[in-house]
Motif scaffolding. Sequence first.
Motif, PDB file in Angstrom:
ATOM      1  N   TRP A 153      36.555  29.819  39.759  1.00 34.84           N
ATOM      2  CA  TRP A 153      36.703  31.272  39.888  1.00 34.84           C
ATOM      3  C   TRP A 153      37.946  31.830  39.216  1.00 34.84           C
ATOM      4  CZ3 TRP A 153      32.664  33.981  41.287  1.00 34.84           C
ATOM      5  CH2 TRP A 153      31.713  33.432  42.155  1.00 34.84           C
ATOM      6  N   GLY A 154      38.970  31.006  39.033  1.00 31.08           N
ATOM      7  CA  GLY A 154      40.245  31.517  38.536  1.00 31.08           C
ATOM      8  C   GLY A 154      40.158  32.168  37.169  1.00 31.08           C
ATOM      9  N   ARG A 155      39.166  31.748  36.362  1.00 30.56           N
ATOM     10  CA  ARG A 155      39.023  32.297  35.010  1.00 30.56           C
ATOM     11  C   ARG A 155      38.860  33.815  35.033  1.00 30.56           C
ATOM     12  NH1 ARG A 155      33.736  33.566  34.312  1.00 30.56           N
ATOM     13  NH2 ARG A 155      32.385  32.829  35.979  1.00 30.56           N
ATOM     14  N   LEU A 156      38.300  34.356  36.116  1.00 26.16           N
ATOM     15  CA  LEU A 156      38.069  35.801  36.182  1.00 26.16           C
ATOM     16  C   LEU A 156      39.373  36.591  36.214  1.00 26.16           C
ATOM     17  CD1 LEU A 156      35.067  36.001  38.679  1.00 26.16           C
ATOM     18  CD2 LEU A 156      35.031  36.487  36.230  1.00 26.16           C
ATOM     19  N   LEU A 157      40.425  35.995  36.764  1.00 26.48           N
ATOM     20  CA  LEU A 157      41.704  36.702  36.861  1.00 26.48           C
ATOM     21  C   LEU A 157      42.672  36.321  35.747  1.00 26.48           C
ATOM     22  CD1 LEU A 157      42.350  36.711  40.719  1.00 26.48           C
ATOM     23  CD2 LEU A 157      41.993  38.700  39.249  1.00 26.48           C
ATOM     24  N   ARG A 158      42.274  35.381  34.881  1.00 27.53           N
ATOM     25  CA  ARG A 158      43.133  35.015  33.764  1.00 27.53           C
ATOM     26  C   ARG A 158      42.861  35.933  32.576  1.00 27.53           C
ATOM     27  NH1 ARG A 158      41.747  29.422  35.173  1.00 27.53           N
ATOM     28  NH2 ARG A 158      40.252  29.364  33.454  1.00 27.53           N
ATOM     29  N   PRO A 159      43.899  36.306  31.828  1.00 28.57           N
ATOM     30  CA  PRO A 159      43.675  37.115  30.621  1.00 28.57           C
ATOM     31  C   PRO A 159      42.767  36.362  29.650  1.00 28.57           C
ATOM     32  CG  PRO A 159      46.012  37.033  31.174  1.00 28.57           C
ATOM     33  CD  PRO A 159      45.337  36.015  32.040  1.00 28.57           C
ATOM     34  N   ARG A 160      41.793  37.079  29.085  1.00 23.33           N
ATOM     35  CA  ARG A 160      40.875  36.455  28.138  1.00 23.33           C
ATOM     36  C   ARG A 160      40.795  37.304  26.875  1.00 23.33           C
ATOM     37  NH1 ARG A 160      35.323  35.207  31.235  1.00 23.33           N
ATOM     38  NH2 ARG A 160      35.384  37.465  31.371  1.00 23.33           N
ATOM     39  N   PHE A 161      40.743  36.621  25.748  1.00 28.46           N
ATOM     40  CA  PHE A 161      40.668  37.321  24.479  1.00 28.46           C
ATOM     41  C   PHE A 161      39.321  37.106  23.794  1.00 28.46           C
ATOM     42  CE2 PHE A 161      45.086  36.179  25.355  1.00 28.46           C
ATOM     43  CZ  PHE A 161      45.662  37.439  25.368  1.00 28.46           C
ATOM     44  N   ASP A 162      38.488  36.267  24.390  1.00 27.78           N
ATOM     45  CA  ASP A 162      37.139  36.086  23.865  1.00 27.78           C
ATOM     46  C   ASP A 162      36.214  35.732  25.015  1.00 27.78           C
ATOM     47  OD1 ASP A 162      37.968  33.568  24.513  1.00 27.78           O
ATOM     48  OD2 ASP A 162      37.772  32.714  22.507  1.00 27.78           O
ATOM     49  N   GLU A 163      34.935  35.735  24.740  1.00 25.68           N
ATOM     50  CA  GLU A 163      33.951  35.424  25.761  1.00 25.68           C
ATOM     51  C   GLU A 163      33.786  33.912  25.847  1.00 25.68           C
ATOM     52  OE1 GLU A 163      31.582  36.551  28.870  1.00 25.68           O
ATOM     53  OE2 GLU A 163      32.800  37.834  27.568  1.00 25.68           O
ATOM     54  N   PRO A 164      34.080  33.303  27.000  1.00 22.36           N
ATOM     55  CA  PRO A 164      33.982  31.839  27.099  1.00 22.36           C
ATOM     56  C   PRO A 164      32.539  31.373  26.986  1.00 22.36           C
ATOM     57  CG  PRO A 164      34.340  32.810  29.261  1.00 22.36           C
ATOM     58  CD  PRO A 164      34.485  33.922  28.268  1.00 22.36           C
ATOM     59  N   ALA A 175      36.641  52.770  60.690  1.00 23.84           N
ATOM     60  CA  ALA A 175      38.037  52.935  60.285  1.00 23.84           C
ATOM     61  C   ALA A 175      38.113  52.997  58.771  1.00 23.84           C
ATOM     62  CB  ALA A 175      38.866  51.766  60.814  1.00 23.84           C
ATOM     63  N   ALA A 176      39.162  53.605  58.261  1.00 26.76           N
ATOM     64  CA  ALA A 176      39.333  53.730  56.822  1.00 26.76           C
ATOM     65  C   ALA A 176      39.370  52.339  56.169  1.00 26.76           C
ATOM     66  CB  ALA A 176      40.621  54.487  56.518  1.00 26.76           C
ATOM     67  N   PHE A 177      38.855  52.280  54.966  1.00 29.10           N
ATOM     68  CA  PHE A 177      38.841  51.028  54.197  1.00 29.10           C
ATOM     69  C   PHE A 177      40.153  50.926  53.449  1.00 29.10           C
ATOM     70  CE2 PHE A 177      37.974  48.310  50.615  1.00 29.10           C
ATOM     71  CZ  PHE A 177      37.075  47.372  51.083  1.00 29.10           C
ATOM     72  N   ARG A 178      40.953  49.911  53.774  1.00 32.38           N
ATOM     73  CA  ARG A 178      42.241  49.728  53.128  1.00 32.38           C
ATOM     74  C   ARG A 178      42.050  48.906  51.860  1.00 32.38           C
ATOM     75  NH1 ARG A 178      46.485  51.449  55.765  1.00 32.38           N
ATOM     76  NH2 ARG A 178      47.879  50.237  54.401  1.00 32.38           N
ATOM     77  N   LEU A 179      42.529  49.436  50.764  1.00 36.57           N
ATOM     78  CA  LEU A 179      42.367  48.787  49.466  1.00 36.57           C
ATOM     79  C   LEU A 179      43.507  47.807  49.208  1.00 36.57           C
ATOM     80  CD1 LEU A 179      41.306  51.943  47.472  1.00 36.57           C
ATOM     81  CD2 LEU A 179      39.843  49.991  48.019  1.00 36.57           C
ATOM     82  N   LYS A 180      43.150  46.603  48.854  1.00 35.88           N
ATOM     83  CA  LYS A 180      44.138  45.570  48.562  1.00 35.88           C
ATOM     84  C   LYS A 180      43.946  45.057  47.131  1.00 35.88           C
ATOM     85  CE  LYS A 180      44.642  44.175  53.384  1.00 35.88           C
ATOM     86  NZ  LYS A 180      44.627  43.059  54.353  1.00 35.88           N
ATOM     87  N   ASP A 181      44.980  44.472  46.606  1.00 34.54           N
ATOM     88  CA  ASP A 181      44.963  43.876  45.278  1.00 34.54           C
ATOM     89  C   ASP A 181      45.364  42.413  45.430  1.00 34.54           C
ATOM     90  OD1 ASP A 181      44.876  43.495  42.561  1.00 34.54           O
ATOM     91  OD2 ASP A 181      46.221  45.153  42.066  1.00 34.54           O
ATOM     92  N   CYS A 182      45.165  41.626  44.403  1.00 35.04           N
ATOM     93  CA  CYS A 182      45.523  40.212  44.514  1.00 35.04           C
ATOM     94  C   CYS A 182      45.814  39.617  43.149  1.00 35.04           C
ATOM     95  CB  CYS A 182      44.407  39.416  45.210  1.00 35.04           C
ATOM     96  SG  CYS A 182      42.976  39.084  44.157  1.00 35.04           S
ATOM     97  N   ALA A 183      46.444  38.466  43.175  1.00 27.78           N
ATOM     98  CA  ALA A 183      46.674  37.663  41.967  1.00 27.78           C
ATOM     99  C   ALA A 183      46.560  36.201  42.363  1.00 27.78           C
ATOM    100  CB  ALA A 183      48.055  37.953  41.389  1.00 27.78           C
ATOM    101  N   LEU A 184      46.122  35.375  41.434  1.00 26.48           N
ATOM    102  CA  LEU A 184      46.032  33.939  41.687  1.00 26.48           C
ATOM    103  C   LEU A 184      47.172  33.231  40.981  1.00 26.48           C
ATOM    104  CD1 LEU A 184      42.284  32.818  41.408  1.00 26.48           C
ATOM    105  CD2 LEU A 184      43.668  33.080  43.458  1.00 26.48           C
TER     106      LEU A 184
END
Length: 228
Positions: free
Chosen positions: A54-65, A13-22
């Motif tokens: 894991w949440g850090r991946l979806l948070r806006p970042r302005f530098d490399e942690p 079956a077709a792969f349905r693309l989803k998006d998410c936010a935390l």
Amino acid sequence: MGNGPPAADASPAAFRLKDCALLSLATGVRAQSLKELRDGLLAVPESSLYHHFWGRLLRPRFDEPEYNNDFATWVHRALHEKGLAERLSMVIPADFRDLEQVRQEVVELVEQRLDESEWNPWARADAQFHFLRARMVIFDTGSSVGSPEELARVLPNLPTGSVYYHFIDARRRTEGHTDDFSAWLAGWGGPCAGLRDELSGFDPYFSSLKEIRRQLVEVFVAHLGQEG
């Protein structure tokens, strides 16, 4: 026979693309000292561990942690415990069966440090650690792909939330602890076996979502032989 893609009527079956936010929600648990961090770790729900690893991946970042999880970052910046921060940063959640094992490992590292010294490091009052918990909101993008080649074409423009949902979050919610792309590609049989093998060996923990997307594009292009 058996070397080509599945017949049209046997295609997955077709792969349905989803998006998410935390969403970040307060737990009401705070820590100002290393002992309080230990106590908080024992008290908060798994969704809090998920947020701080894991949440850090979806948070806006302005530098490399400098560190890969919020616990290590706070221990270094607020408690000035660099050695412990480095040990905490080496805890990779994907290496454990579940978040309860991750909790046990982090608690053991903190308790080891407490046992090494009678001193219980404290942070300033304005630098307390606030335990947050994650709630995921999932969006149906309304888009789908019908073949591995079509997936390769859309990958370069895939929202980072989609990358997170299908390639990272899937590993905690699927029975085989695999990403959604690999699970779907399994339906295409042998021609995609090499692609699935390379995806399964991909460790996403140390990269940003944009970097993960870029590497996914490279892997798909290498195996399917076409530009995205």
